[in-house]
Scaffold this motif. Structure first.
Motif, PDB file in Angstrom:
ATOM      1  N   VAL A  32     -29.552   4.763 -17.845  1.00  0.00           N
ATOM      2  CA  VAL A  32     -28.154   4.429 -17.543  1.00  0.00           C
ATOM      3  C   VAL A  32     -27.667   3.328 -18.476  1.00  0.00           C
ATOM      4  O   VAL A  32     -26.574   3.408 -19.051  1.00  0.00           O
ATOM      5  N   LYS A  33     -28.486   2.310 -18.640  1.00  0.00           N
ATOM      6  CA  LYS A  33     -28.106   1.206 -19.534  1.00  0.00           C
ATOM      7  C   LYS A  33     -27.956   1.694 -20.975  1.00  0.00           C
ATOM      8  O   LYS A  33     -27.001   1.325 -21.675  1.00  0.00           O
ATOM      9  N   ASP A  93     -29.546   9.822 -23.619  1.00  0.00           N
ATOM     10  CA  ASP A  93     -28.785  10.824 -24.362  1.00  0.00           C
ATOM     11  C   ASP A  93     -28.074  11.811 -23.440  1.00  0.00           C
ATOM     12  O   ASP A  93     -26.882  12.076 -23.596  1.00  0.00           O
ATOM     13  N   ASP A  94     -28.821  12.375 -22.495  1.00  0.00           N
ATOM     14  CA  ASP A  94     -28.223  13.370 -21.604  1.00  0.00           C
ATOM     15  C   ASP A  94     -27.099  12.759 -20.767  1.00  0.00           C
ATOM     16  O   ASP A  94     -26.058  13.382 -20.553  1.00  0.00           O
ATOM     17  N   LEU A  95     -27.310  11.536 -20.297  1.00  0.00           N
ATOM     18  CA  LEU A  95     -26.277  10.864 -19.503  1.00  0.00           C
ATOM     19  C   LEU A  95     -25.058  10.538 -20.349  1.00  0.00           C
ATOM     20  O   LEU A  95     -23.923  10.674 -19.896  1.00  0.00           O
ATOM     21  N   ALA A  96     -25.279  10.083 -21.588  1.00  0.00           N
ATOM     22  CA  ALA A  96     -24.165   9.752 -22.474  1.00  0.00           C
ATOM     23  C   ALA A  96     -23.320  10.985 -22.764  1.00  0.00           C
ATOM     24  O   ALA A  96     -22.085  10.925 -22.774  1.00  0.00           O
ATOM     25  N   ILE A 170     -25.267  10.919 -13.216  1.00  0.00           N
ATOM     26  CA  ILE A 170     -26.672  10.689 -12.850  1.00  0.00           C
ATOM     27  C   ILE A 170     -27.171  11.782 -11.910  1.00  0.00           C
ATOM     28  O   ILE A 170     -28.237  12.364 -12.111  1.00  0.00           O
ATOM     29  N   LEU A 171     -26.392  12.055 -10.876  1.00  0.00           N
ATOM     30  CA  LEU A 171     -26.812  13.059  -9.895  1.00  0.00           C
ATOM     31  C   LEU A 171     -26.891  14.449 -10.530  1.00  0.00           C
ATOM     32  O   LEU A 171     -27.788  15.230 -10.213  1.00  0.00           O
TER      33      LEU A 171
END
Length: 218
Positions: A32-33, A93-96, A170-171
Motif C-alpha cells: 500500500v505504501k 504494482d498491482d495496487l498502483a 486492496i480488497l
C-alpha cells in the motif's frame, strides 16, 4: 413457560455472539505504501504541469506469466488466490495500477497537482498540519484566508477519494469480499498508511499528528 425462557436465553446468546464477531482483513501495508509513493511520483506533478494520461493506468509493466504445464482450473484456484495475495504483499504494482485506473482517483490527483505550491506554503507557515488520517487540518486560523480554507477543503475531499479508492483496490487485488465491515476496516488502515507516507515526505518544520494523537514538528 420454561420453554419460552429457554428460547429467550438462546436468542440472547445468539445476539451476543453475533455482536462480538470481528472481521479480520488482510492488509499488505508495504504494498500500500509503495503504491501511494508510485502514484505520487507518476500523477502528483508540480503546479502548472500537465498530468499525462489522466484517467489511465499508471505506466507499470504488467507481469507476463510464463507458459508451463496446464492443470484444470478448479485445481488451480487455491494456488491463484494465494499468488494474488502474495504478489500484492511483495510490491505495490498491482495496487498502483488498480487505484490509478479509477477515474475519480486520477481526477483527484490532477486537482491536487494544481495546488501543491499553495498548500506547501500553508504547511511552511504552520497554518495547517497533517492529521494521523492523512488529511490537512487548520492549526492557526489567523494565518488563513477564505481562499486558503476553501483550498484545504478541496484537498481533503481529494485525499478522501484516494484513500477510499485504495481500500476498494486492496480488497479487489487481494481477492477479499468487499463487505461494509471489510471496507471500513481497510479504510482506516489505508488512511493511517497514507498519513505515514505523507509524514515521510514532509519538510522539516511541518506540523503532523502521530497515531497517538500528539502533534509534533518534523
Amino acid at each position: 413457560m420454561k420453554s419460552l425462557k429457554w428460547l429467550l436465553a438462546v436468542g440472547c446468546g445468539l445476539l451476543v455472539s453475533c455482536a462480538i464477531i470481528t472481521v479480520n482483513v488482510y492488509f499488505p501495508e508495504k504494498a500500500v505504501k509503495d503504491a501511494y509513493k508510485s502514484l505520487d511520483e507518476i500523477l502528483l506533478k508540480k503546479e502548472g504541469q500537465n498530468v499525462p494520461n489522466a484517467g489511465k493506468q499508471p505506466a507499470v509493466e504488467p507481469k507476463v506469466s510464463q507458459p508451463g504445464p496446464q492443470s484444470s482450473l478448479p485445481d488451480r484456484l487455491p494456488e491463484l488466490s494465494f499468488t494474488a495475495v502474495a504478489q500484492a504483499a511483495e510490491n505495490g504494482d498491482d495496487l498502483a495500477i488498480e487505484l490509478g485506473s479509477m477515474p475519480e482517483v486520477a481526477a483527484a490527483y490532477a486537482e491536487m497537482s494544481q495546488r501543491q505550491s499553495a498548500l506547501a506554503a500553508l504547511f511552511d507557515s504552520g497554518a495547517v498540519g497533517l492529521t494521523s488520517q492523512g488529511l490537512v487540518s487548520v492549526r492557526d486560523k489567523a494565518k488563513m484566508s477564505a481562499q486558503d480554507e476553501a483550498l484545504v477543503g478541496a484537498e481533503n475531499r481529494n485525499r478522501k477519494t484516494i484513500i477510499g479508492g485504495m481500500a476498494k483496490a486492496i480488497l479487489k487485488v487481494t481477492k477479499q469480499e468487499a463487505t461494509k465491515a471489510a471496507l471500513d476496516q481497510t479504510m482506516g488502515k489505508a488512511a493511517a498508511t497514507y498519513a505515514e507516507t505523507r509524514r515521510e515526505s514532509a519538510k522539516a518544520g511541518w506540523w503532523m499528528q502521530l497515531q497517538n494523537g500528539k502533534w509534533v514538528q518534523k
